[in-house]
Design a protein around this motif. Structure first.
Motif, PDB file in Angstrom:
ATOM      1  N   UNK A  60      33.316  44.088  49.635  1.00 23.72           N
ATOM      2  CA  UNK A  60      32.883  42.819  49.055  1.00 23.72           C
ATOM      3  C   UNK A  60      33.945  42.198  48.154  1.00 23.72           C
ATOM      4  N   UNK A  61      35.163  42.738  48.207  1.00 19.11           N
ATOM      5  CA  UNK A  61      36.239  42.213  47.375  1.00 19.11           C
ATOM      6  C   UNK A  61      36.585  40.783  47.804  1.00 19.11           C
ATOM      7  N   UNK A  62      36.478  39.862  46.863  1.00 21.49           N
ATOM      8  CA  UNK A  62      36.758  38.455  47.135  1.00 21.49           C
ATOM      9  C   UNK A  62      38.021  37.966  46.450  1.00 21.49           C
ATOM     10  N   UNK A  63      38.350  38.545  45.321  1.00 20.60           N
ATOM     11  CA  UNK A  63      39.447  38.024  44.507  1.00 20.60           C
ATOM     12  C   UNK A  63      40.254  39.183  43.944  1.00 20.60           C
ATOM     13  N   UNK A  64      41.579  39.118  44.117  1.00 24.03           N
ATOM     14  CA  UNK A  64      42.466  40.158  43.611  1.00 24.03           C
ATOM     15  C   UNK A  64      43.620  39.501  42.862  1.00 24.03           C
ATOM     16  N   UNK A  65      43.664  39.719  41.544  1.00 23.18           N
ATOM     17  CA  UNK A  65      44.714  39.175  40.689  1.00 23.18           C
ATOM     18  C   UNK A  65      45.545  40.330  40.124  1.00 23.18           C
ATOM     19  N   UNK A  66      46.792  40.405  40.552  1.00 25.42           N
ATOM     20  CA  UNK A  66      47.715  41.403  40.012  1.00 25.42           C
ATOM     21  C   UNK A  66      48.991  40.745  39.508  1.00 25.42           C
ATOM     22  N   UNK A  67      48.946  39.467  39.227  1.00 22.87           N
ATOM     23  CA  UNK A  67      50.127  38.708  38.841  1.00 22.87           C
ATOM     24  C   UNK A  67      50.760  39.257  37.564  1.00 22.87           C
TER      25      UNK A  67
ATOM     26  N   UNK B 191      40.089  43.765  54.393  1.00 25.60           N
ATOM     27  CA  UNK B 191      39.462  42.968  53.323  1.00 25.60           C
ATOM     28  C   UNK B 191      38.915  41.680  53.907  1.00 25.60           C
ATOM     29  N   UNK B 192      37.804  41.766  54.593  1.00 21.30           N
ATOM     30  CA  UNK B 192      37.288  40.631  55.360  1.00 21.30           C
ATOM     31  C   UNK B 192      36.681  39.532  54.496  1.00 21.30           C
ATOM     32  N   UNK B 193      36.466  39.811  53.205  1.00 19.86           N
ATOM     33  CA  UNK B 193      35.918  38.792  52.309  1.00 19.86           C
ATOM     34  C   UNK B 193      36.919  38.311  51.268  1.00 19.86           C
ATOM     35  N   UNK B 194      38.143  38.825  51.320  1.00 22.07           N
ATOM     36  CA  UNK B 194      39.148  38.465  50.323  1.00 22.07           C
ATOM     37  C   UNK B 194      39.614  37.026  50.555  1.00 22.07           C
ATOM     38  N   UNK B 195      39.326  36.157  49.570  1.00 23.12           N
ATOM     39  CA  UNK B 195      39.717  34.757  49.732  1.00 23.12           C
ATOM     40  C   UNK B 195      40.804  34.320  48.754  1.00 23.12           C
ATOM     41  N   UNK B 196      41.037  35.071  47.671  1.00 20.18           N
ATOM     42  CA  UNK B 196      42.064  34.667  46.700  1.00 20.18           C
ATOM     43  C   UNK B 196      42.920  35.865  46.317  1.00 20.18           C
ATOM     44  N   UNK B 197      44.246  35.699  46.448  1.00 20.67           N
ATOM     45  CA  UNK B 197      45.190  36.759  46.142  1.00 20.67           C
ATOM     46  C   UNK B 197      46.320  36.184  45.298  1.00 20.67           C
ATOM     47  N   UNK B 198      46.468  36.687  44.071  1.00 20.96           N
ATOM     48  CA  UNK B 198      47.524  36.223  43.164  1.00 20.96           C
ATOM     49  C   UNK B 198      48.504  37.362  42.912  1.00 20.96           C
ATOM     50  N   UNK B 199      49.711  37.174  43.429  1.00 21.74           N
ATOM     51  CA  UNK B 199      50.781  38.149  43.253  1.00 21.74           C
ATOM     52  C   UNK B 199      52.017  37.497  42.660  1.00 21.74           C
ATOM     53  N   UNK B 200      51.856  36.396  41.928  1.00 23.27           N
ATOM     54  CA  UNK B 200      53.006  35.740  41.327  1.00 23.27           C
ATOM     55  C   UNK B 200      53.612  36.634  40.246  1.00 23.27           C
ATOM     56  N   UNK B 201      54.928  36.573  40.134  1.00 21.70           N
ATOM     57  CA  UNK B 201      55.680  37.351  39.136  1.00 21.70           C
ATOM     58  C   UNK B 201      55.437  38.850  39.279  1.00 21.70           C
ATOM     59  N   UNK B 202      55.579  39.364  40.499  1.00 17.47           N
ATOM     60  CA  UNK B 202      55.438  40.810  40.732  1.00 17.47           C
ATOM     61  C   UNK B 202      56.664  41.405  41.414  1.00 17.47           C
ATOM     62  N   UNK B 203      57.762  40.645  41.478  1.00 16.97           N
ATOM     63  CA  UNK B 203      58.988  41.098  42.147  1.00 16.97           C
ATOM     64  C   UNK B 203      58.774  41.350  43.637  1.00 16.97           C
ATOM     65  N   UNK B 204      57.828  40.674  44.240  1.00 18.71           N
ATOM     66  CA  UNK B 204      57.534  40.821  45.665  1.00 18.71           C
ATOM     67  C   UNK B 204      58.756  40.422  46.497  1.00 18.71           C
ATOM     68  N   UNK B 205      59.091  41.255  47.491  1.00 14.92           N
ATOM     69  CA  UNK B 205      60.286  41.019  48.292  1.00 14.92           C
ATOM     70  C   UNK B 205      59.980  40.742  49.766  1.00 14.92           C
ATOM     71  N   UNK B 206      58.774  41.033  50.218  1.00 15.89           N
ATOM     72  CA  UNK B 206      58.428  40.812  51.618  1.00 15.89           C
ATOM     73  C   UNK B 206      56.934  40.516  51.751  1.00 15.89           C
ATOM     74  N   UNK B 207      56.592  39.770  52.795  1.00 10.20           N
ATOM     75  CA  UNK B 207      55.169  39.490  53.070  1.00 10.20           C
ATOM     76  C   UNK B 207      54.757  40.161  54.374  1.00 10.20           C
ATOM     77  N   UNK B 208      55.493  41.143  54.822  1.00  4.22           N
ATOM     78  CA  UNK B 208      55.191  41.823  56.073  1.00  4.22           C
ATOM     79  C   UNK B 208      53.766  42.357  56.058  1.00  4.22           C
ATOM     80  N   UNK B 209      53.003  42.003  57.067  1.00  7.01           N
ATOM     81  CA  UNK B 209      51.624  42.465  57.182  1.00  7.01           C
ATOM     82  C   UNK B 209      50.589  41.485  56.689  1.00  7.01           C
ATOM     83  N   UNK B 210      51.022  40.418  56.004  1.00  5.31           N
ATOM     84  CA  UNK B 210      50.051  39.518  55.401  1.00  5.31           C
ATOM     85  C   UNK B 210      49.259  38.737  56.444  1.00  5.31           C
ATOM     86  N   UNK B 211      49.784  38.602  57.641  1.00  2.00           N
ATOM     87  CA  UNK B 211      49.073  37.839  58.663  1.00  2.00           C
ATOM     88  C   UNK B 211      47.749  38.474  59.038  1.00  2.00           C
ATOM     89  N   UNK B 212      47.563  39.746  58.651  1.00  2.00           N
ATOM     90  CA  UNK B 212      46.298  40.404  58.952  1.00  2.00           C
ATOM     91  C   UNK B 212      45.155  40.003  58.053  1.00  2.00           C
TER      92      UNK B 212
END
Length: 844
Positions: A568-575, A589-610
Motif C-alpha cells: 500500500x506504499x503510495x509515497x516515498x521521500x528520501x530526498x 510497488x503497484x500503488x507508488x505514485x510519488x517518489x522524491x530522490x532529489x539531492x541523493x547523489x543518484x547516478x543512474x535511473x536503471x530499472x525505473x521504467x518498471x
C-alpha cells in the motif's frame, strides 16, 4: 566623460529641458557649457561624476534649474549630493533636509543614493564564502576574484540588476548551493540587503544574532537549513517574509515573533517540533497573510483571537495535535482562502464539536478538516458567501444527517464527505453542473459524490474507473450511510500484507541505512510501539504502510529493494540523504505514485521504467550524466517530472517519444547541459509547466510549441539562458494567461501581437503594465531579469549596440550554463565608459 559640447546646438535652451543620465558610468566633471540652458532638469545621480562646476549652481543665474529647487537650496546639492553624502534620491529635494553624511563611502563621487562601502560588502561576502566551504559550492563563479565587481559574483544581485557595480547588494540567492558551516552574522551588515535565500543548504547553520543591523531585510528564506534558535528574531526591523520550514526548531510558539506584528506577512514553520498551545496573542499578527505550521506538535484549541488576523489568507495547522471546537470566528475571516487542519496521520485528541458554517468567507477556496471528530449536521448556510470554493474535505468525521440542499445552489467544487454518517443526499446535486467533483459528476453520476447506502468503495465514492461503488453482501454486511469506505467493517478489496512482514521491511531499512545515526528516529525499532507511530511513517486505516517521509534525515547506505514490497506504499521521500539508491524491484510497488530522490547523489535511473504507477518523480540536484534516459519515457502515468540541476547532455528525445507521457503536466529539466533543438511537445495536451532554462539548447522555438495545450490553461514556460535564436513564435498569442521567461538567449524578433491588450495577464500582469518589456528587454537595453517586472526594474540602455532581446548585461551574453561552476566560462564584460542615455525636451 560627458562631452564638453554636449547639446551645444540645441535650439530650445530658453525652454524647460530635461536631460536624463541617471545610473550610468559617466565620469569626470559636468561640462560648464550646460550653463547656457535657462531651465534645466539635469539628472546625473548614480554615476561616477567627480564634480559639478560652481558656475552651474549659482542660484541667481540658474534659480529655475531642477524645477526651481536650485534657487531654493542655493547649491549643487540640488543637482547631486556632494561627495561623502547621500540621500534616497541622490540629491537634495528639501531646503531644510540636506544630504546625509556617509563617512564610510568608498569613493568621492557626487550623486550617491545609498551609503555603501564596497570594500565592506566584499569583505562580508568573503567571510560567508570562507565560513561555508565556498570552494565546494555548486555555484561560485567570480567569488573571491578581486578583479571582478561583487555584483557579478554568482547569485549576488545588486540594485537595478547592474552586474558591473561594485556595491549595493540587495539580494543573496544561495539556495541549494551546498553551503556547509556557520553563516557569519556579518551578513546582516550588508547595508542594502533586502532578501536572503539560504534554503536547502542542509548543513548551513544560521543565528539571528545581529539581525537588528539589517535595516532593509524584508525576506528571509531559510527552509531546510539549521537555525540554532529563534532568539533575536524579534529585533528584525523590516522583516515581511520568514520561511523556516524543516529547520529542526522546537519549544513553544516563539514569543519574539509578536515583536514583528507591524511588518510580518508570511510565516512558514512547517515540519518542525514546536509544541504547546497557540497563544491568544497570535491575534496581534494583524499583517500576517500566510501562516503555515503543518506537522508540528501544537496542541489544544485554536484561540478565538485568530479572528483578529484579518489579513490572513492561508492558515495551515494540519498534522498538529489541535483539538476541541473550532472557533466560529473563523467563519468571519473575509480574506481567508485556505484553511487546513486535517489529522490523517497522528493519533491523540482531535477537532470535535460542530462544524462552523464558514458562511462569511467570500474568498475561501480550500478547506481541509478531514480525519477529525467533528459531529452534528452540516449547516444549511455552509459556504454561503463563497463563490470560489475548489476543494472541501470533510471526510472521516462524525457528521450526521443530511447534506443540505442549499449546497446545490453554490458554484461547482469538489466536496469529500466519505467516512461520516450521512443519511440523506439531495438529488438536486446529482443533476447539477457536470463540473462538480472536478468533472467526475459528468462521468460517474451521483457516485462521484458518495456511494449510496448499501454500497462502498475504497474512496467512499467513484473518482476513477477502478474505484466503482460495490454492492455489499446480502448477509447483513451492508452500510446505512452515504460514502462508506467499508462494508460491515470489511475493507474494499486491495493488496494488504502481513504486519510482521512490513515490520521486517522497515527494520531492514533502519539497520542497513544507519538508523542509529538518523537525525530523527522516534520509536523506530521499539517493539512496544506500532510501526505506524514510527517517525516518518503513516499508515492506512488497515494499519499498513502508506507513506515513508524521511527526507533530510542523515540516511546512508542502500535502501533495501524490499521497500517496494510494501503493497500500500503510495509515497516515498528520501530526498537530501547521502544514499546509494537503486530501482531494483520497483515494479512491485503497484500503488507508488510519488517518489522524491532529489539531492541523493543518484547516478543512474536503471530499472525505473518498471514503476507502473508513478505520477510524481523528483530527481533534481543529483549526478545523472549523459543523454536523457529514454527509460524515463516509459513512465506513462507521470504528471510531474523534475530532473533539473544534473549533468544531462546531448539532445532531448523527439516529440514522438514525449507523446507517450499523455498525463505529463510539469517538466523541469533546467540547469543541465542539454543541447540541440527544443521538442515541440505537440502531443502533450496537459503540459503547462516547462523549465528548460540554463542549458545549451539552440535553434528556434518551434512554431507549434505546445500547440495542443488548451488556450485557457495558465502556462509557464522557462527557456531562459540557452542559445536560442530567431523569433518568439507568434502562435503563442492564443494563450490567455502565460508566464514566459526567455532572457539570456539570442532572440531577434518579439512580435508586438504578444504584447497587446489581450495579453495583459501574461507574466503575472506585467504585460498590461510594461508592454513588450515585460516579456523581453528590447535590443540595446538590459536588466538582471532580461525583462521589466516592476517600476524599480526598468530595462536600462546600454552604450554598446545589441541585436538581441532579453539581455541581462551589456557587453556580451551571459553564458547559457553559467549557473554551474566549470561548465562554460563567463564572458567578461568591460567596464562601460561614458554613456549618454537620453536627452529630450519637455515644455513647462
Amino acid at each position: 566623460p560627458i562631452p564638453d559640447d554636449f547639446l551645444a546646438g540645441s535650439t530650445v535652451k530658453d525652454e524647460r529641458t530635461r536631460i536624463a543620465l541617471n545610473h550610468n558610468f559617466l565620469s569626470g566633471t559636468v561640462p560648464s557649457s550646460l550653463g547656457s540652458f535657462e531651465n534645466l532638469a539635469l539628472e546625473v545621480i548614480g554615476n561616477q561624476i567627480e564634480a559639478i562646476p560652481d558656475s552651474l549652481c549659482n542660484p541667481s543665474d540658474h534659480g529655475q534649474w531642477m524645477d526651481g529647487m536650485l534657487g531654493q537650496i542655493g547649491s549643487c546639492a540640488a543637482i547631486a549630493c556632494p561627495a561623502y553624502t547621500f540621500s534616497q534620491d541622490g540629491r537634495q529635494l528639501n531646503p531644510t533636509v540636506p544630504c546625509t553624511p556617509c563617512l564610510d563611502a568608498s569613493d568621492a563621487f557626487v550623486g550617491h543614493d545609498t551609503c555603501a562601502n564596497a570594500n565592506k560588502e566584499r569583505q562580508i561576502l568573503k567571510e560567508i564564502y570562507t565560513a561555508t566551504n565556498g570552494d565546494f559550492w555548486i555555484n561560485n563563479m567570480n567569488w573571491m576574484n578581486d578583479r571582478m565587481p561583487i555584483c557579478s559574483w554568482d547569485r549576488v544581485f545588486c540594485g537595478l540588476g547592474n552586474e558591473a557595480k561594485d556595491h549595493g547588494i540587495v539580494k543573496l540567492d544561495l539556495e541549494a548551493n551546498q553551503l556547509d558551516g556557520q553563516i557569519p552574522s556579518s551578513v546582516y551588515e550588508l547595508p542594502q540587503l533586502e532578501e536572503l535565500n539560504l534554503k536547502k543548504n542542509y548543513n548551513a547553520i544560521l543565528s539571528f544574532k545581529g539581525i537588528e543591523n539589517a535595516q532593509n531585510l524584508g525576506i528571509l528564506y531559510l527552509s531546510e537549513i539549521v537555525v540554532d534558535s529563534m532568539n533575536g528574531i524579534g529585533m528584525a526591523p523590516a522583516l515581511r517574509r520568514l520561511h523556516l520550514t524543516g529547520c529542526g526548531l522546537s519549544g513553544p510558539f516563539p514569543e519574539e515573533l509578536f515583536d514583528l506584528s507591524s511588518t510580518l506577512q508570511e510565516l512558514y514553520i512547517a515540519y518542525n517540533d514546536f509544541t504547546g498551545t497557540l497563544p491568544s496573542k497570535i491575534g496581534t499578527l494583524t499583517s500576517l497573510t500566510d501562516l503555515y505550521a503543518y506537522d508540528n506538535e501544537f496542541y489544544g484549541k485554536i484561540p478565538s483571537a485568530i479572528g483578529l488576523m484579518t489579513s490572513l489568507r492561508n492558515l495551515v495547522l494540519a498534522e498538529n495535535l489541535i483539538s476541541g471546537q473550532l472557533p466560529h470566528e473563523l467563519s468571519s475571516m473575509t480574506n481567508l482562502g485556505l484553511f487546513s487542519c486535517f489529522r490523517r496521520f497522528k493519533d491523540g485528541p482531535k477537532l470535535a464539536g460542530t462544524l462552523p458554517d464558514f458562511s462569511a468567507n467570500p474568498t475561501l477556496t480550500d478547506l481541509y478538516l478531514d480525519h477529525n471528530n467533528i459531529e452534528g449536521t452540516i449547516p444549511s448556510d455552509f459556504l454561503a458567501a463563497s463563490s470560489q470554493a475548489y476543494l472541501v474535505n470533510l471526510g472521516f468525521n462524525d457528521l450526521t444527517g443530511e447534506v443540505p440542499k442549499e449546497v446545490a445552489d453554490l458554484p461547482p467544487f469538489q466536496i469529500e464527505l466519505e467516512g461520516n454518517q450521512i443519511t440523506s443526499f439531495p438529488k438536486k446535486l446529482c443533476k447539477s453542473d457536470d463540473e462538480w467533483q472536478q468533472g467526475d459528476l459528468g462521468i460517474y453520476g451521483c457516485d462521484a459524490f458518495m456511494c449510496k447506502p448499501g454500497y462502498y468503495s475504497k474512496y467512499g465514492r467513484q473518482n476513477t474507473t477502478d474505484s466503482s461503488c460495490l454492492v455489499c453482501n446480502a448477509d447483513g454486511d451492508d452500510s446505512n450511510y452515504w460514502g462508506s469506505t467499508t462494508c460491515g467493517g470489511k475493507p474494499p478489496p486491495s493488496g494488504g500484507s502481513d504486519k510482521q512482514t512490513e515490520y521486517k521491511i522497515l527494520m531492514e531499512l533502519y539497520l542497513s541505512c544507519g538508523g542509529s545515526g538518523w537525525t530523527r528516529r522516534n520509536n523506530w525499532g521499539h517493539d512496544d510501539v506500532h510501526f505506524c507511530d514510527w517517525y516518518g511513517i503513516t499508515c492506512t486505516e488497515r494499519k499498513t504502510v502508506q507513506t515513508i517521509r524521511l527526507g533530510a534525515n542523515n540516511i546512508i547506505g542502500t535502501p533495501p529493494p524490499s521497500l517496494f514490497d510494501l503493497p500500500d506504499l503510495e509515497l516515498l521521500w528520501l530526498y537530501s540523504n547521502p544514499i546509494s539508491f537503486r530501482f531494483e524491484n520497483i515494479g512491485s510497488a503497484t500503488n507508488l505514485y510519488e517518489l522524491r530522490l532529489d539531492s541523493t547523489n543518484l547516478r543512474t535511473v536503471k530499472g525505473i521504467s518498471g514503476a507502473p504507477s508513478l505520477e510524481v518523480l523528483d530527481l533534481r540536484f543529483n549526478r545523472l550524466k549523459g543523454n536523457f534516459p529514454l527509460e524515463i519515457l516509459e513512465l506513462t502515468n507521470i504528471v510531474s517530472l523534475q530532473m533539473g540541476d544534473n549533468y544531462l547532455e546531448g539532445p532531448l528525445p523527439g516529440s514522438d517519444h514525449w507523446a507517450k507521457m499523455k498525463t505529463l503536466e510539469e517538466l523541469r529539466l533546467g540547469v543541465n547541459r542539454i543541447s540541440g533543438r527544443i521538442p515541440d511537445f505537440r502531443s502533450n495536451v496537459l503540459l503547462s509547466d516547462i523549465d528548460l532554462s540554463h542549458n545549451l539548447l539552440s535553434g528556434e522555438i518551434p512554431s507549434n510549441f505546445i500547440s495542443k495545450v488548451p488556450s485557457d490553461v495558465p502556462v509557464v514556460v522557462n527557456l531562459a539562458n540557452n542559445k536560442l535564436h530567431g523569433p518568439v513564435p507568434e502562435q503563442l498569442d492564443r494563450f490567455e494567461k502565460m508566464t514566459l521567461y526567455l532572457r539570456g538567449n539570442q532572440i531577434e524578433v518579439l512580435p508586438v501581437s504578444l504584447c497587446d491588450n489581450d495579453n495583459g495577464s501574461w507574466n503575472k500582469g506585467d504585460v498590461a503594465r510594461y508592454s513588450c518589456d515585460a516579456i523581453l528587454c528590447s535590443p540595446g537595453t538590459y536588466n538582471e531579469l532580461g525583462r521589466q517586472s516592476s517600476e524599480e526594474t526598468p530595462c536600462l540602455p546600454c552604450s554598446t549596440p545589441s541585436s538581441f532581446y532579453g539581455q541581462t548585461a551589456c557587453g556580451g551574453l551571459t553564458s547559457a550554463s553559467s549557473r554551474r561552476t566549470g561548465q562554460i566560462g563567463w564572458i567578461s564584460r568591460s567596464m562601460l565608459s561614458a554613456c549618454i542615455l537620453a536627452a529630450f525636451q519637455l515644455l513647462a
